[in-house]
Design an enzyme around this catalytic site. Structure first.
Site, PDB file in Angstrom:
ATOM      1  N   LEU A 191       0.815  -1.208   0.000  1.00 21.37           N
ATOM      2  CA  LEU A 191       0.000   0.000   0.000  1.00 21.37           C
ATOM      3  C   LEU A 191       0.850   1.261   0.000  1.00 21.37           C
ATOM      4  O   LEU A 191       1.770   1.408   0.800  1.00 21.37           O
ATOM      5  CB  LEU A 191      -0.921  -0.001   1.229  1.00 21.37           C
ATOM      6  N   LEU A 192       0.529   2.174  -0.898  1.00 20.97           N
ATOM      7  CA  LEU A 192       1.111   3.516  -0.954  1.00 20.97           C
ATOM      8  C   LEU A 192       0.099   4.495  -0.385  1.00 20.97           C
ATOM      9  O   LEU A 192      -1.096   4.368  -0.636  1.00 20.97           O
ATOM     10  CB  LEU A 192       1.451   3.855  -2.408  1.00 20.97           C
ATOM     11  N   ASP A 194       0.462   8.797   1.589  1.00 14.76           N
ATOM     12  CA  ASP A 194       0.920  10.186   1.472  1.00 14.76           C
ATOM     13  C   ASP A 194       2.285  10.357   0.806  1.00 14.76           C
ATOM     14  O   ASP A 194       3.253   9.685   1.183  1.00 14.76           O
ATOM     15  CB  ASP A 194       1.048  10.812   2.863  1.00 14.76           C
ATOM     16  N   ASP A 199       2.734  15.081  10.844  1.00 14.66           N
ATOM     17  CA  ASP A 199       2.921  15.563   9.463  1.00 14.66           C
ATOM     18  C   ASP A 199       3.608  16.930   9.392  1.00 14.66           C
ATOM     19  O   ASP A 199       3.071  17.888   8.818  1.00 14.66           O
ATOM     20  CB  ASP A 199       1.584  15.628   8.703  1.00 14.66           C
ATOM     21  N   GLU A 219      -4.955  17.069   8.839  1.00 13.52           N
ATOM     22  CA  GLU A 219      -3.761  16.317   8.446  1.00 13.52           C
ATOM     23  C   GLU A 219      -2.992  17.064   7.361  1.00 13.52           C
ATOM     24  O   GLU A 219      -3.537  17.894   6.639  1.00 13.52           O
ATOM     25  CB  GLU A 219      -4.160  14.928   7.941  1.00 13.52           C
TER      26      GLU A 219
END
Length: 489
Positions: free
Chosen positions: A44-45, A47, A168, A222
């Protein structure tokens, strides 16, 4: 499916060679692998991270969980490019598992300092009571491409007034000092962004919350990103927990921006306009920007969303990144256009033009699975006109302009294998224009649509049959002139 903690937080080295080989075989047999978008080798990819120009190349990392298509133990995976069009896989950039990132290397950003690329990211950790303890960490890449993590967090404590949803970091430099914004949640359950300041990227002081007019706008912000364009400040972020409003906020989570006077770094005050969505489509989240050597502001985003299933999950991989987009400002609105370097992907060109009268028409040579298409419509008295692409016997994705409502409409209800439909299968936005220009970048399982040179953008995953390669142009309730150019990619 309920997953155990052991399943979610397995590391790559805990998988057997047989399991990895099986994953690679699953991926290799998938019909929906992209041809020119950044995608994971398997797993899974999500951000994009650490986007920066360093030593003559663009370096772009992304969140990667290799051992499944759920959100588990996150690595940073490293890709690079000299031209923003052709990307090379480098491999794992940041591996989690140390005390400061024991349960994942979460999102962050990159900045060049003293000839090295500094990567600031959130380390996800859990204590014995399974309470989240977020740390803001630093890793440094040298000219040889070696990345070394610092052993101690550079921000180890969440300030009073905020929960453990604190992540983040996006870093920038101004007036000889470094600043970062971090996405946060207040203890009252509302989202915001906070600011820090540093002289050296190693020691950070808390400045306070970015003061906006949005005191109750979702439960978490986010992936914040701050930059300046044309002497204006732009704050990007992804608010979670917004309710739909007409054509707005139709996805599970949103991505957008506010434009205003530059943030006052002494007071953290940001006088801004309305929150506007960056993308009107189905699959766009966690955008991150960087600046090119010639001063352009470039954005890349995750072409996907959290908590949504996709057909490729069954093939051992999920998601990709958007193409790079150049950002400019026009009347307080962010305009997004595909970076000019993407013209390097173009192969042979096919053109066509016609006047459509209450009909649907195809043209010789205009079809395919992977291409760029520019289509301009003018002189319309038709009630509705547009394009059906990746079309076949059962499949079609429809892009239309409705002159009565003055709206652009993207309909993926017949786009092939079904994606979760909890949030509908149409996206719309208002656009009042006599001429309509659609620029489409179609790949095996996606489309990115730039309307009127980036005034609006729609991004969507689609999963049609490989036999669905037709492009059809249509007019309903009247006529319209149409000119089209297609380049194979």
């Amino acid at each position: 499916m309920t997953l155990s903690r052991e399943q979610k937080y397995r590391k790559l080295n805990q998988a057997s060679p047989e399991e990895l080989e099986q994953l690679k075989e699953q991926v290799a047999s998938c019909p929906w692998r992209q041809s020119y978008h950044i995608q994971p080798p398997f797993g899974l990819l999500n951000d994009p991270n650490g986007f920066a120009f360093y030593e003559g190349e663009y370096h772009l990392f992304y969140q990667w969980f290799p051992l499944g298509t759920f959100h588990g133990m996150k690595y940073w995976y490293h890709t690079k490019s000299t031209d923003l069009a052709h990307w090379e896989n480098v491999g794992i950039g940041i591996e989690p598992g140390d005390p400061q990132d024991s349960h994942g290397a979460y999102s962050g950003s990159g900045i060049v300092k003293d000839g090295e690329l500094y990567l600031m990211y959130t380390g996800n950790t859990r204590n014995e009571e399974w309470r989240r303890l977020p740390y803001q960490n630093l890793a440094i890449m040298n000219r040889e491409g070696k990345i070394t993590k610092r052993n101690e967090p550079v921000i180890a404590v969440v300030p009073d007034g905020y929960t453990d949803h604190f992540r983040d970091p996006k870093v920038w430099r101004a007036n000889g000092e470094y600043y970062c914004v971090i996405g946060a949640q207040r203890t009252n359950g509302t989202g915001c962004a906070v600011m820090y300041k540093s002289q050296d990227l190693l020691s950070w002081s808390f400045l306070g919350e970015v003061s906006t007019g949005l005191d109750d706008f979702g439960y978490m912000w986010e992936c914040p990103d701050y930059f300046e364009l044309n002497q204006q400040g732009v704050l990007l972020f992804c608010p979670q927990g917004l309710s739909p409003e007409g054509d707005r906020f139709q996805n599970i989570y949103q991505s957008g921006y506010m434009v205003g006077k530059p943030v006052d770094v002494r007071t953290q005050k940001f006088k801004h306009g309305l929150f506007q969505e960056l993308d009107r489509g189905f699959d766009f989240y966690a955008p991150q920007t960087t600046e090119t050597p010639d001063g352009r502001r470039i954005l890349v985003a995750w072409m996907g969303l959290p908590d949504v299933g996709y057909p490729t999950d069954h093939n051992g991989w999920a998601h990709c990144l958007t193409l790079p987009r150049e950002l400019t400002l026009r009347d307080g609105k962010v305009i997004q256009q595909p970076v000019r370097e993407l013209k390097h992907l173009r192969k042979e060109e096919v053109t066509a033009e016609a006047v459509l009268h209450n009909e649907t028409k195809s043209f010789s040579g205009l079809q395919g699975i992977s291409y760029e298409l520019i289509c301009e419509f003018a002189d319309a008295d038709a009630e509705c006109f547009g394009i059906e692409f990746r079309a076949g016997n059962a499949d079609k994705t429809v892009l239309a302009y409705d002159r009565n409502t003055k709206k652009v409409i993207l309909d993926r209800s017949l786009s092939g294998e079904t994606i979760v439909t909890d949030y509908g299968s149409e996206r719309r936005c208002s656009l009042d224009s006599e001429k309509i220009k659609f620029q489409l970048f179609v790949d095996t399982s996606s489309v990115e649509i730039f309307v009127n040179d980036g005034e609006e953008v729609f991004t969507s995953r689609i999963f049609p049959s490989m036999e669905s390669t037709e492009i059809r142009f249509f007019a309903q309730g009247g006529s319209v002139t149409c000119q089209a150019s297609l380049w194979k990619i």
